[in-house]
Every structure is written in structure tokens, then in C-alpha cells.
Design an enzyme around this catalytic site. Structure first.
Site, PDB file in Angstrom:
ATOM      1  N   GLU A   1       0.811  -1.223   0.000  1.00  0.00           N
ATOM      2  CA  GLU A   1       0.000   0.000   0.000  1.00  0.00           C
ATOM      3  C   GLU A   1       0.841   1.268   0.000  1.00  0.00           C
ATOM      4  O   GLU A   1       0.723   2.118   0.885  1.00  0.00           O
ATOM      5  CB  GLU A   1      -0.970  -0.024   1.190  1.00  0.00           C
ATOM      6  CG  GLU A   1      -1.954  -1.182   1.098  1.00  0.00           C
ATOM      7  CD  GLU A   1      -3.106  -1.109   2.086  1.00  0.00           C
ATOM      8  OE1 GLU A   1      -2.947  -0.487   3.135  1.00  0.00           O
ATOM      9  OE2 GLU A   1      -4.171  -1.691   1.793  1.00  0.00           O
TER      10      GLU A   1
ATOM     11  N   GLU B   1      -5.583  -8.352  -1.473  1.00  0.00           N
ATOM     12  CA  GLU B   1      -6.276  -8.208  -0.192  1.00  0.00           C
ATOM     13  C   GLU B   1      -7.731  -7.894  -0.483  1.00  0.00           C
ATOM     14  O   GLU B   1      -8.028  -7.005  -1.277  1.00  0.00           O
ATOM     15  CB  GLU B   1      -5.718  -7.058   0.657  1.00  0.00           C
ATOM     16  CG  GLU B   1      -4.406  -7.343   1.328  1.00  0.00           C
ATOM     17  CD  GLU B   1      -3.940  -6.217   2.245  1.00  0.00           C
ATOM     18  OE1 GLU B   1      -4.800  -5.520   2.826  1.00  0.00           O
ATOM     19  OE2 GLU B   1      -2.727  -6.034   2.363  1.00  0.00           O
TER      20      GLU B   1
END
Ligand code: P53
Length: 491
Positions: A175, A389
Site C-alpha cells: 500500500e 487483499e
């Protein structure tokens, strides 16, 4: 059946949220080891020293360090082809700047990868999932220092060399766009993502809420740039060490919609999508900053003289082989400041009247996943995509007989897998799917155990009780069917 024959099904975790054993076998402290717990209304706090009376969830996490064999066997039982996990940087270089790597740390991941292969599971390894060694924060201001580029590339090279025959799929930074997300994320992005903290906070004697950590945008953007350079250099090093490596980026893709058809909302949403999601993706996939970034930098008084010609060359030469992202929710964007917000203390946008939200205010939007996959394929037509995810954090109820009927979690996954199926049908080159938190683990955002994501329940609680025993929830048997049928049997 739509999913390609060699589609990779599996689950995703991060070292700091699972391993525990935070000082075992020579590991050094890393950023999450300094964070206390919170909940949906109370942000996690940070204390820059270890307080013996405080409860730090990452110190024991779910003790994957001692349970990995049992856990990987259960993953295999579900029929996985891939397991996404991260290497904890501080196990390999306890201070981040050590001359030699820590052999005991390297040996641990040898055992983990061997265990995966024993079960026919391919590891997908994130090099840095919010796990910057604490010493790099205090001595270098994290990625704000260019020296940290060298520390990271040395760490990456060490891992690539050591595991070149055991790991084929790699991600550089988890991220990487978190520092661009705004709202309650600036502290999270600065500290978790970049290892960057202002001096007054580093020396604090009292716990500071993550959302209150001081922000210095100039330093934040320089640090992010250094991280781009570090990622690109790692990609180059990896390809040189093993040309068969597939190295990807990882974006927290929080897709947003305009709240209304007001053109002002449309423009504001486009700006948000550009800055929050596309800026980092473009640098890592296309190898250059997009044009819109420079207007944003100018408007925010960021002096971009740190972007040198030599760096531009590095970014161009270090583009990724595939694009990966996390997908949990969507939000709405509007210029109307009175619009109702969503998302607890980490609010990132306005409430969508068409969507329901989790107990943590994350709006559930399976159609948004199909939309996102198509957007990404439009933007990066030649790049394979992977959802690394996706999952549903919820309170689980253990019945008297030990069973856990998590039909809400099954419903969440079923709709998201259907959405991926549609996207594949649309022509999107999707190569795999790893659900978040296939085994209960510590929440990154709140530090809670109670925000459970797993197919596998772990007996461990926010008051520090529990014996770490594992058990199968209803969703375990459901996901087993999904993996074994290559997505054809959704129950
Ligand atoms: P938790 C915010 C928004 C989207 C994804 O999050 C995020 C975050 C940070 O909280 O992080 C990713 O645990 C991250 C994982 C994290 C997972 O999403 O707050 O890569 O480490 O656990 C879920 O519920």
C-alpha cells in the site's frame, strides 16, 4: 468456468500482524512494535518507547512464528495455490543498517517457504508491509533520508539472493499510496508507510493518537519519492538476480464515486482518484510521474527539485511486472462539506446511500471491484492484475460447541468473487486472488483482535487472554470449495 486454469487462489497476511515473537532470534524493534491498540472510535496510539505496563498487540500477535507449520497445513487443506506473507525487515536487519544480515531471521523464512512448497503452495512475498525497523525511524527519519534507499535495496538483495529458488512472486511496498490518502491516514501513512516521524513526536513521553502525528508534506513527498526509487531499484536487482522473478507493486485501491452528478463533484472525484490511487500506480507501472501530479505538488507548495534526472531514469528502468491492490470498500467524494461522512476515525469520504457498511464503517461494494478491475485494465492495458487483499472484518460469535457461523463473511466473499468473475468475462487479465486475513490477526488500523477476518479463528483477545488455539469457521469449508473448484462452486 471463467477463471483461467492456473488462477492463483489463496490468502494474505503480514508479518507484524501475525508472527509475534517480536524480539526472538535477534529481531529488532520495528514500527508496529511501538503501537498500542484502539477501536473503531479510538485511534491506535503510538508510544516511542516500550512501556512494560502497556499492551502492544504485535508483540505476540497470533504467534505465527511458532504455529507456521499448523497454519500452512490448514491453508493447504483449503486448496490454496498461493500464500501472501511479508518478511519482517527487522528479522533480517535488526537495526536496518547492520553490516551483516541476521542468520536466524533468514533461516526462519527458509523454513516457512519450505513448508509452503511441501504443500504445493507458492509464496508471494511482500518485502515491506509496514515493517520499517525502528532504528531507521529514529536515526534516518525513515525514507526521508536517501540513505534508506540503500538500506532497503541491500535488504531486498539479501532476500532475493537467499530465496531465489524458493520465491518467484514478490511485492516491494505494501500500500505504497497510504501517505496520499489524507484524513486519519496521514499519521498511518507517515509512520507505517514511510517510517517518517517529526522530532517532537519521536521524543514524546505520552501516547500520541496515530491520527494526531505531525505531518510535514514536503518531507512526506520526498520520502515517498525515495520509496519509489527504492522500489524501482529493487525491481531491477530482482530481475538481475533471477530473470524469472515476477515483481509487483501494491496499491490500497480505495475507489471513489462522485456523490452527485454535480460537475464539481465529478471533478473533485477525478482529482481524488488521480492523487490517491493513480499517482503511485503510474510511477510504478509506467515508470514516470503523471502530469497531474505536478499541479498537485505546485498547489501544495512542494518543491520537487528532489526529482532528479538520474532518479527519473531509475523509475523508468524499474517498472513492475504486475499490478496488485487491496480492495475492501468504496467511498463517495463531494465538494459539499456538510455531507455525511463514513468510516469511523479513519474517515475517507462521504456515505453512499446505496451501500451497507461493516461495523467499522467500511462500505461493502462488490460491483465496485468489477468496476475497479476494469478501470485498472483500461489504465494499464498490458499489465496483469492481482487482488492481494479483500476481506470482511467482523465480530465473530463462538457457539457453545466451538463452531463459528460466519455467513456474513461468506456472503461478502461470494459477491466479490462473482464480481471478479464478471471482470474476467469483461477481459481483465486477473491472475490471482488472496483474501485478507485468512486466519484472524491483529488489525493494522485499529490494533484489535476483535476485528476478525479469518476463515480460521484464533483464540486471542484484546485483553491479552486466549491460548492461541486455531479452529475452522464455516467460511473455511466454503472457501475450500471455492479454491478446489477454481471459483466455480460458490455455494
Ligand atoms: P485493518 C486502510 C484502508 C485500506 C486498507 O485493515 C488498509 C488500511 C489500513 O488500516 O490496510 C490494509 O487491519 C493493510 C493490512 C490491513 C488491512 O488492509 O485496519 O494492507 O495490513 O490489515 C485491513 O482492518
Amino acid at each position: 468456468m471463467t477463471f483461467p486454469k492456473d488462477f492463483l487462489w489463496g490468502g494474505a497476511t503480514a508479518a507484524n500482524q501475525c508472527e509475534g515473537a517480536y524480539l526472538e532470534d535477534g529481531k529488532g524493534l520495528s514500527v508496529p512494535d511501538m503501537l498500542l491498540g484502539g477501536d473503531v472510535d479510538t485511534p491506535r496510539t503510538f508510544l516511542p518507547k516500550t512501556d512494560p505496563n502497556a499492551f502492544y498487540p504485535s508483540h505476540e500477535a497470533i504467534d505465527f512464528y511458532h504455529h507456521y507449520k499448523e497454519d500452512i497445513a490448514m491453508f493447504a487443506e483449503m486448496g490454496w495455490g498461493v500464500f501472501r506473507l511479508s518478511i519482517n525487515w527487522g528479522r533480517i536487519f535488526p537495526n536496518g543498517d547492520d553490516a551483516e544480515p541476521n542468520e536466524a531471521g533468514l533461516a526462519f523464512y527458509d523454513k516457512v517457504f519450505d513448508e509452503c512448497h511441501k504443500h504445493g503452495i507458492e509464496p508471494l512475498v511482500t518485502l515491506c508491509h509496514y515493517e520499517i525497523p525502528w532504528n531507521i525511524v529514529t536515526q534516518y527519519h525513515g525514507f526521508y533520508s536517501r540513505q534508506t534507499i540503500d538500506l532497503f535495496t541491500k535488504y531486498a538483495r539479501t532476500c532475493f539472493e537467499r530465496y531465489k529458488d524458493k520465491v518467484k512472486y514478490w511485492l516491494t511496498f505494501n500500500e505504497i499510496n497510504i501517505p496520499l490518502m489524507g484524513g486519519g491516514h496521514s499519521g498511518l501513512g507517515n509512520l507505517y508507510g514511510l517510517g517518517l516521524m517529526q522530532d517532537e513526536d519521536i521524543n514524546s513521553e505520552t501516547p500520541i493518537p496515530l491520527s494526531d502525528l505531525k505531518d510535514n508534506p514536503q518531507m512526506r513527498f520526498e520520502a515517498l519519492h525515495n520509496q519509489f526509487v527504492a522500489s524501482a531499484l529493487a525491481v531491477q536487482a530482482g530481475h538481475e538476480i533471477n530473470p524469472d522473478f515476477k515483481i509487483g507493486n501494491m496499491i490500497a485501491h480505495i475507489t471513489t464515486y462522485p456523490l452527485t452528478p454535480n460537475p464539481k463533484d465529478i471533478l473533485e472525484n477525478q482529482r481524488n482518484m488521480h492523487i490517491s490511487n493513480d499517482l503511485c500506480g503510474d510511477v510504478q507501472v509506467r515508470g514516470a510521474y503523471p502530469d497531474f501530479a505536478f499541479r498537485y505538488f505546485k498547489e501544495n507548495q512542494i518543491d520537487v527539485s528532489y526529482i532528479t534526472e538520474a532518479d527519473k531514469e531509475i523509475l523508468k528502468e524499474g517498472t513492475v511486472d504486475f499490478y496488485t491492490f487491496s480492495y475492501y470498500m468504496t467511498n463517495c467524494i463531494t465538494v459539499d462539506e456538510s455531507a455525511e461522512k463514513i468510516g469511523g476515525n479513519m474517515s475517507m469520504g462521504a456515505k453512499n446511500p446505496y451501500l451497507k457498511a461493516s461495523d467499522w464503517g467500511w462500505q461493502i461494494d462488490p460491483d465496485g471491484l468489477r468496476y475497479t478491475l476494469n478501470l485498472l485494465h483500461d489504465r494499464y492495458p498490458d499489465t496483469p492484475l492481482m487482488v492481494v487483499e479483500n476481506g470482511f472484518g467482523a465480530f465473530d460469535q463462538v457457539e457453545a460447541d466451538g463452531s463459528i457461523h460466519d455467513d456474513y463473511r461468506i456472503a461478502y466473499f461470494k459477491e466479490h468473487i462473482k464480481a471478479m468473475d464478471e471482470a474476467v468475462e469483461d477481459g481483465v487479465p486477473l491472475i490471482g486472488y488472496t483474501t485478507w486475513g485468512p486466519i484472524d490477526l491483529v488489525s493494522a488500523g485499529t490494533g484489535q483482535y476483535a476485528k476478525r477476518y479469518g476463515f480460521i479463528y484464533v483464540d486471542r483477545h484484546d485483553d491479552g487472554t486466549g491460548d492461541f488455539s486455531r479452529s475452522r469457521k464455516d467460511s473455511f469449508y466454503w472457501y475450500q470449495k471455492v479454491c478446489q473448484s477454481n471459483g466455480a462452486d460458490l455455494g
